[in-house]
Scaffold this active site. Structure first.
Site, PDB file in Angstrom:
ATOM      1  N   GLU A   1       0.844  -1.189   0.000  1.00 34.17           N
ATOM      2  CA  GLU A   1       0.000   0.000   0.000  1.00 34.17           C
ATOM      3  C   GLU A   1       0.883   1.243   0.000  1.00 34.17           C
ATOM      4  OE1 GLU A   1      -2.647   2.357   3.333  1.00 34.17           O
ATOM      5  OE2 GLU A   1      -2.931   0.182   3.171  1.00 34.17           O
TER       6      GLU A   1
ATOM      7  N   THR B   1      -4.792   6.012   2.545  1.00 32.49           N
ATOM      8  CA  THR B   1      -5.161   7.354   2.996  1.00 32.49           C
ATOM      9  C   THR B   1      -5.984   8.063   1.921  1.00 32.49           C
ATOM     10  OG1 THR B   1      -3.002   7.379   4.134  1.00 32.49           O
ATOM     11  CG2 THR B   1      -4.308   9.366   4.260  1.00 32.49           C
TER      12      THR B   1
ATOM     13  N   LYS C   1     -10.858  -1.999   7.272  1.00 34.44           N
ATOM     14  CA  LYS C   1      -9.583  -1.760   7.952  1.00 34.44           C
ATOM     15  C   LYS C   1      -9.880  -1.432   9.410  1.00 34.44           C
ATOM     16  CE  LYS C   1      -5.879   1.726   8.028  1.00 34.44           C
ATOM     17  NZ  LYS C   1      -5.215   2.781   7.235  1.00 34.44           N
TER      18      LYS C   1
END
Length: 202
Positions: A41, A71, A131
């Site tokens: 990621e 993000t 998440k």
């Protein structure tokens, strides 16, 4: 569209690369891939991070792998991630507008949650992979408990994890763990990536 189940099934660990230049991002990504970690990621919390995502995506294509954009907290960031070639997006929190933008584009999204109410809301919005953040504050027991009311949800535990404590989260029910700067040890990454449930915390 490739589903999250298809991309994440069997993936035990992801490496999260944050605020690195393109060259260092690719170097760290290549080390993770060599250790057997198929997904990395790259966070895009600022516009300056996007070139690093693009560089990692380009490097991943030579190996037939994918890169995740992290993000991703606005609909515009969803579009930026899609344009850069990310295979799915991740956020630290749950934003219905981001979920909707991801669905419209056809780019899978993994929102962040930390409470049963947020999990319930995310499921209502059509999300099955979530998440759990910050995982180290929630603790492994959170994952054991949350599986009761939400057996269909798959969690990626992220935030404060390292090769020492990650096994406890996997054993408690997390489908995968995300490691940031703690993911620098290739041997530890290889062990986590290939571990069977219960093998790391004994």
């Amino acid at each position: 569209m490739t589903t999250l189940d298809g991309m994440l099934d069997g993936v035990r660990v992801m490496v999260i690369l944050r605020a690195l230049g393109p060259q260092q991002t690719v170097e760290r990504a290549e080390a993770a891939w060599a250790a057997g970690v198929p997904l990395i990621e790259v966070t895009i919390g600022t516009p300056d991070d996007v070139p690093s995502l693009r560089a990692a995506v380009e490097a991943s294509r030579e190996r037939g792998l994918g890169v995740v954009a992290g993000t991703v907290v606005t609909p515009e960031a969803v579009r930026v991630a899609a344009d850069a070639g990310a295979v799915f997006t991740v956020a630290p929190g749950l934003d219905p507008d981001v979920v909707a933008a991801s669905a419209e584009i056809g780019l899978p999204h993994v929102p962040g949650v930390a409470t049963p109410s947020e999990v319930h809301r995310a499921v209502h919005l059509g999300c099955r992979w979530l998440k759990a953040f910050p995982a180290v504050s929630l603790g492994p027991q959170w994952f054991s408990a949350i599986r009761g009311p939400f057996p269909q949800v798959r969690f990626v535990a992220t935030g404060g994890l390292n090769p020492v404590n990650a096994g406890a989260f996997l054993d408690a029910g997390a489908a995968a763990v995300g490691l940031g700067s703690a993911g620098d040890d290739p041997a530890a990454l290889a062990e986590l990536a290939g571990a069977r449930p219960g093998a790391l915390s004994r």
